[in-house]
Design a protein around this motif. Structure first.
Motif, PDB file in Angstrom:
ATOM      1  N   PRO A  35      16.564  58.476 -59.250  1.00  0.00           N
ATOM      2  CA  PRO A  35      17.506  59.334 -58.853  1.00  0.00           C
ATOM      3  C   PRO A  35      18.202  59.144 -57.504  1.00  0.00           C
ATOM      4  CG  PRO A  35      15.731  60.665 -58.666  1.00  0.00           C
ATOM      5  CD  PRO A  35      15.248  59.091 -59.127  1.00  0.00           C
ATOM      6  N   CYS A  36      17.615  58.341 -56.391  1.00  0.00           N
ATOM      7  CA  CYS A  36      17.970  58.379 -55.085  1.00  0.00           C
ATOM      8  C   CYS A  36      18.752  56.904 -54.925  1.00  0.00           C
ATOM      9  CB  CYS A  36      17.040  58.528 -54.122  1.00  0.00           C
ATOM     10  SG  CYS A  36      17.619  58.304 -52.480  1.00  0.00           S
ATOM     11  N   ALA A  38      19.836  55.839 -52.021  1.00  0.00           N
ATOM     12  CA  ALA A  38      19.476  55.108 -50.749  1.00  0.00           C
ATOM     13  C   ALA A  38      18.137  54.337 -51.158  1.00  0.00           C
ATOM     14  CB  ALA A  38      19.439  56.336 -49.902  1.00  0.00           C
ATOM     15  N   LEU A  39      17.076  55.336 -51.821  1.00  0.00           N
ATOM     16  CA  LEU A  39      15.868  54.486 -51.828  1.00  0.00           C
ATOM     17  C   LEU A  39      16.025  53.250 -52.910  1.00  0.00           C
ATOM     18  CD1 LEU A  39      13.499  57.642 -51.966  1.00  0.00           C
ATOM     19  CD2 LEU A  39      13.974  56.375 -50.141  1.00  0.00           C
ATOM     20  N   THR A  81       8.146  65.417 -51.157  1.00  0.00           N
ATOM     21  CA  THR A  81       8.340  64.752 -52.398  1.00  0.00           C
ATOM     22  C   THR A  81       7.107  64.042 -52.637  1.00  0.00           C
ATOM     23  OG1 THR A  81       9.405  62.985 -51.483  1.00  0.00           O
ATOM     24  CG2 THR A  81      11.021  64.495 -52.554  1.00  0.00           C
ATOM     25  N   CYS A 121      12.280  68.072 -55.781  1.00  0.00           N
ATOM     26  CA  CYS A 121      13.582  67.450 -55.261  1.00  0.00           C
ATOM     27  C   CYS A 121      14.686  67.034 -55.931  1.00  0.00           C
ATOM     28  CB  CYS A 121      13.080  65.978 -54.296  1.00  0.00           C
ATOM     29  SG  CYS A 121      14.157  65.552 -53.353  1.00  0.00           S
ATOM     30  N   GLU A 122      14.292  66.337 -57.356  1.00  0.00           N
ATOM     31  CA  GLU A 122      15.221  66.038 -58.241  1.00  0.00           C
ATOM     32  C   GLU A 122      15.793  67.410 -58.866  1.00  0.00           C
ATOM     33  OE1 GLU A 122      17.706  65.605 -61.366  1.00  0.00           O
ATOM     34  OE2 GLU A 122      15.515  66.195 -61.723  1.00  0.00           O
ATOM     35  N   GLY A 123      16.837  67.704 -59.358  1.00  0.00           N
ATOM     36  CA  GLY A 123      17.363  68.705 -59.723  1.00  0.00           C
ATOM     37  C   GLY A 123      18.889  68.634 -60.444  1.00  0.00           C
ATOM     38  N   SER A 126      23.339  66.887 -59.985  1.00  0.00           N
ATOM     39  CA  SER A 126      23.722  65.780 -59.008  1.00  0.00           C
ATOM     40  C   SER A 126      25.020  64.968 -59.236  1.00  0.00           C
ATOM     41  CB  SER A 126      22.613  64.726 -59.698  1.00  0.00           C
ATOM     42  OG  SER A 126      21.364  65.164 -59.569  1.00  0.00           O
ATOM     43  N   MET A 127      25.544  64.279 -58.354  1.00  0.00           N
ATOM     44  CA  MET A 127      26.821  63.832 -58.195  1.00  0.00           C
ATOM     45  C   MET A 127      26.876  62.595 -59.417  1.00  0.00           C
ATOM     46  SD  MET A 127      27.573  63.786 -54.249  1.00  0.00           S
ATOM     47  CE  MET A 127      26.199  63.121 -53.941  1.00  0.00           C
ATOM     48  N   THR A 128      26.033  61.919 -59.504  1.00  0.00           N
ATOM     49  CA  THR A 128      26.087  60.815 -60.368  1.00  0.00           C
ATOM     50  C   THR A 128      25.212  60.719 -61.646  1.00  0.00           C
ATOM     51  OG1 THR A 128      24.865  59.286 -59.031  1.00  0.00           O
ATOM     52  CG2 THR A 128      27.153  59.325 -58.838  1.00  0.00           C
ATOM     53  N   ARG A 189      14.996  72.203 -54.669  1.00  0.00           N
ATOM     54  CA  ARG A 189      16.250  71.426 -54.926  1.00  0.00           C
ATOM     55  C   ARG A 189      17.381  72.124 -54.450  1.00  0.00           C
ATOM     56  NH1 ARG A 189      19.506  67.406 -55.688  1.00  0.00           N
ATOM     57  NH2 ARG A 189      20.948  67.903 -57.068  1.00  0.00           N
ATOM     58  N   GLU A 196      22.473  66.430 -50.118  1.00  0.00           N
ATOM     59  CA  GLU A 196      23.063  65.217 -50.723  1.00  0.00           C
ATOM     60  C   GLU A 196      24.442  64.971 -50.736  1.00  0.00           C
ATOM     61  OE1 GLU A 196      19.225  65.017 -53.796  1.00  0.00           O
ATOM     62  OE2 GLU A 196      21.018  65.160 -54.531  1.00  0.00           O
ATOM     63  N   PHE A 199      25.386  63.167 -47.629  1.00  0.00           N
ATOM     64  CA  PHE A 199      24.830  62.079 -47.287  1.00  0.00           C
ATOM     65  C   PHE A 199      25.531  60.920 -47.413  1.00  0.00           C
ATOM     66  CE2 PHE A 199      19.757  62.803 -47.369  1.00  0.00           C
ATOM     67  CZ  PHE A 199      19.920  63.671 -46.299  1.00  0.00           C
ATOM     68  N   PHE A 203      25.917  58.500 -44.290  1.00  0.00           N
ATOM     69  CA  PHE A 203      24.869  57.212 -44.345  1.00  0.00           C
ATOM     70  C   PHE A 203      25.574  55.835 -45.196  1.00  0.00           C
ATOM     71  CE2 PHE A 203      22.169  60.890 -44.073  1.00  0.00           C
ATOM     72  CZ  PHE A 203      21.564  60.721 -42.791  1.00  0.00           C
TER      73      PHE A 203
HETATM   74  C1  HEM Z   1      19.258  61.907 -54.423  1.00  0.00           C
HETATM   75  C2  HEM Z   1      14.788  61.373 -52.603  1.00  0.00           C
HETATM   76  C3  HEM Z   1      16.594  59.601 -48.591  1.00  0.00           C
HETATM   77  C4  HEM Z   1      20.975  59.577 -50.620  1.00  0.00           C
HETATM   78  C5  HEM Z   1      17.842  61.991 -54.487  1.00  0.00           C
HETATM   79  C6  HEM Z   1      16.933  62.517 -55.477  1.00  0.00           C
HETATM   80  C7  HEM Z   1      15.692  62.166 -54.769  1.00  0.00           C
HETATM   81  C8  HEM Z   1      15.951  61.769 -53.584  1.00  0.00           C
HETATM   82  C9  HEM Z   1      14.466  62.936 -55.613  1.00  0.00           C
HETATM   83  C10 HEM Z   1      17.437  63.059 -56.660  1.00  0.00           C
HETATM   84  C11 HEM Z   1      17.994  64.545 -56.294  1.00  0.00           C
HETATM   85  C12 HEM Z   1      18.981  64.800 -57.602  1.00  0.00           C
HETATM   86  O1  HEM Z   1      20.290  64.162 -57.385  1.00  0.00           O
HETATM   87  O2  HEM Z   1      18.647  65.413 -58.458  1.00  0.00           O
HETATM   88  C13 HEM Z   1      14.856  60.846 -51.461  1.00  0.00           C
HETATM   89  C14 HEM Z   1      13.809  60.917 -50.561  1.00  0.00           C
HETATM   90  C15 HEM Z   1      14.101  60.276 -49.412  1.00  0.00           C
HETATM   91  C16 HEM Z   1      15.494  60.259 -49.603  1.00  0.00           C
HETATM   92  C17 HEM Z   1      12.379  61.286 -50.935  1.00  0.00           C
HETATM   93  C18 HEM Z   1      13.375  60.032 -48.223  1.00  0.00           C
HETATM   94  C19 HEM Z   1      13.756  60.429 -46.981  1.00  0.00           C
HETATM   95  C20 HEM Z   1      17.820  59.578 -48.808  1.00  0.00           C
HETATM   96  C21 HEM Z   1      18.788  58.837 -48.065  1.00  0.00           C
HETATM   97  C22 HEM Z   1      20.017  58.988 -48.278  1.00  0.00           C
HETATM   98  C23 HEM Z   1      19.796  59.635 -49.625  1.00  0.00           C
HETATM   99  C24 HEM Z   1      18.357  58.245 -46.504  1.00  0.00           C
HETATM  100  C25 HEM Z   1      21.325  58.566 -47.742  1.00  0.00           C
HETATM  101  C26 HEM Z   1      21.334  57.346 -47.110  1.00  0.00           C
HETATM  102  C27 HEM Z   1      20.855  60.408 -51.748  1.00  0.00           C
HETATM  103  C28 HEM Z   1      21.988  60.830 -52.490  1.00  0.00           C
HETATM  104  C29 HEM Z   1      21.628  61.537 -53.346  1.00  0.00           C
HETATM  105  C30 HEM Z   1      20.011  61.553 -53.460  1.00  0.00           C
HETATM  106  C31 HEM Z   1      23.665  60.651 -52.035  1.00  0.00           C
HETATM  107  C32 HEM Z   1      22.398  62.099 -54.817  1.00  0.00           C
HETATM  108  C33 HEM Z   1      22.401  61.216 -56.048  1.00  0.00           C
HETATM  109  C34 HEM Z   1      23.579  61.919 -56.907  1.00  0.00           C
HETATM  110  O3  HEM Z   1      23.690  63.292 -56.499  1.00  0.00           O
HETATM  111  O4  HEM Z   1      24.125  61.502 -57.758  1.00  0.00           O
HETATM  112  N1  HEM Z   1      17.122  61.539 -53.069  1.00  0.00           N
HETATM  113  N2  HEM Z   1      15.965  60.561 -50.828  1.00  0.00           N
HETATM  114  N3  HEM Z   1      18.473  60.051 -49.863  1.00  0.00           N
HETATM  115  N4  HEM Z   1      19.809  60.929 -52.351  1.00  0.00           N
HETATM  116 FE1  HEM Z   1      17.777  60.516 -51.421  1.00  0.00          FE
END
Ligand code: HEM
Ligand code: MG
Length: 331
Positions: A35-36, A38-39, A81, A121-123, A126-128, A189, A196, A199, A203
């Motif tokens: 779901p992320c 960036a990762l 997480t 963390c996921e919930g 979400s945007m996409t 969440r 997010e 973000f 970033f």
């Molecule tokens: C979403 C984990 C770092 C940008 C998520 C989600 C997880 C996650 C589990 C899903 C949440 C959801 O939308 O339901 C992590 C972990 C990180 C990390 C463990 C470690 C530090 C980052 C970084 C960025 C980022 C550095 C930006 C550069 C995003 C964005 C979403 C997201 C934009 C939203 C996706 C959406 O809403 O469609 N992340 N993330 N994350 N993450 Fe990460």
């Protein structure tokens, strides 16, 4: 004993991160993405293991190196997480689905099911990605991305900025309230949802561009294609969730909660931490979320949990939250 996370980057200036040493490569069978965005991108370029299975140290290192995420924020996000979704026995976590690549699991009720796991963390909202109620909570959805496009056009003159982020978040909360009978937006969440939203601006905008406006091709490159745009430079200077106040200011009456009896029955949940209560978040996370997954750990498992909980607490100290440490498994 799991090794400690790295400190901040010695040099956090902008630099080319889509470089010759980090080419994009397509997934191989069995590789994990989730779901992320960036990762996913960091794995596709080899900043994380390309199979999408990583240690906490690798994750903190990669989000700092690739995107300049601030150190204490990266550590908290990573260890919170990892404690829910990773394998403390092997020190490995999937950035997507559960996979045998994370090794032999600890006993149930531990789940070790990767970042796709719903409601930590996921919930929702979400945007996409769709809400888990609708099935797939981790794959890119074009129709949701089209909302991102729509709000960027309407409020950002065709770019995603803080104003568009706030309006989109407001819409996503209304949309889930109206369509998802199991909609929930509570801690932990809650915190990731609001962070997010900003973000992508903080970033995903190239470090040489100081406009604070994310163009939609670049957004698609990360969200859908899991790829740095050509020549992408990371931002200059480490940050976390700057700009989030623009989002919360548009939603002054929002309270964490859930739909309790089907769609349009949203009720505030007073047991959830609010966004301005980082210590309630930390304490409940440890005493409720972690304790319920690991009620009575022993031996190596207990030692690993204690060490990871220590790293989580140290992240709150580095963030300046001033929380009192809790010890569910003794000192
Ligand atoms: C979403 C984990 C770092 C940008 C998520 C989600 C997880 C996650 C589990 C899903 C949440 C959801 O939308 O339901 C992590 C972990 C990180 C990390 C463990 C470690 C530090 C980052 C970084 C960025 C980022 C550095 C930006 C550069 C995003 C964005 C979403 C997201 C934009 C939203 C996706 C959406 O809403 O469609 N992340 N993330 N994350 N993450 Fe990460
Ligand atoms: Mg989600």
């Amino acid at each position: 004993r799991p090794p400690p996370p790295p400190g901040p980057l010695a040099d956090d200036s902008s630099k080319l991160v889509h470089d010759a040493a980090h080419p994009y490569q397509d997934l191989k069978p069995g590789d994990q993405r989730g779901p992320c965005p960036a990762l996913n991108t960091l794995a596709s370029h080899g900043y994380l293991p390309r199979n999408g299975v990583a240690t906490p140290v690798q994750i903190v290192t990669a989000v700092q190196e690739g995107f300049n995420l601030e150190n204490s924020f990266a550590r908290f996000l990573t260890y919170s997480t990892f404690l829910v979704n990773g394998n403390p026995l092997t020190n490995l976590m999937s950035i997507g689905d559960a996979t045998p690549l994370t090794g032999q699991n600890p006993p149930k009720p531990a789940t070790v099911a990767g970042l796709d796991t719903h409601n930590n963390c996921e919930g929702d909202t979400s945007m996409t990605r769709n809400d888990a109620f609708f099935g797939d909570n981790h794959s890119f959805q074009e129709d949701r991305f089209q909302n991102f496009v729509k709000y960027s056009k309407k409020y950002g003159a065709g770019k995603y900025n803080y104003t568009a982020a706030a309006q989109l978040r407001k819409f996503l909360i209304q949309d889930s309230t109206q369509r998802n009978p199991q909609f929930s937006l509570v801690s932990p969440r809650l915190f990731t949802a609001f962070a997010e939203s900003v973000f992508p601006i903080n970033f995903f905008v190239d470090g040489r561009d100081k406009s604070g406006q994310l163009d939609l091709d670049t957004a698609r490159s990360f969200f859908q294609n899991m790829t740095f745009p050509p020549n992408f430079h990371r931002r200059a200077g480490a940050v976390s969730n700057v700009g989030q106040d623009v989002v919360t200011d548009l939603l002054p009456n929002f309270k964490p909660g859930s739909n309790t009896k089907g769609v349009n029955t949203y009720k505030a949940d007073p047991t959830s931490a609010n966004l301005d209560q980082p210590c309630v978040r930390y304490t409940n996370f440890v005493n409720k979320n972690i304790k319920s997954l690991y009620p009575n750990p022993t031996g190596n498992l207990k030692d690993a949990l204690k060490t990871n909980l220590q790293y989580l607490y140290e992240a709150t100290v580095a963030a300046g939250d001033g929380c009192t440490q809790v010890f569910p498994y003794g000192h």
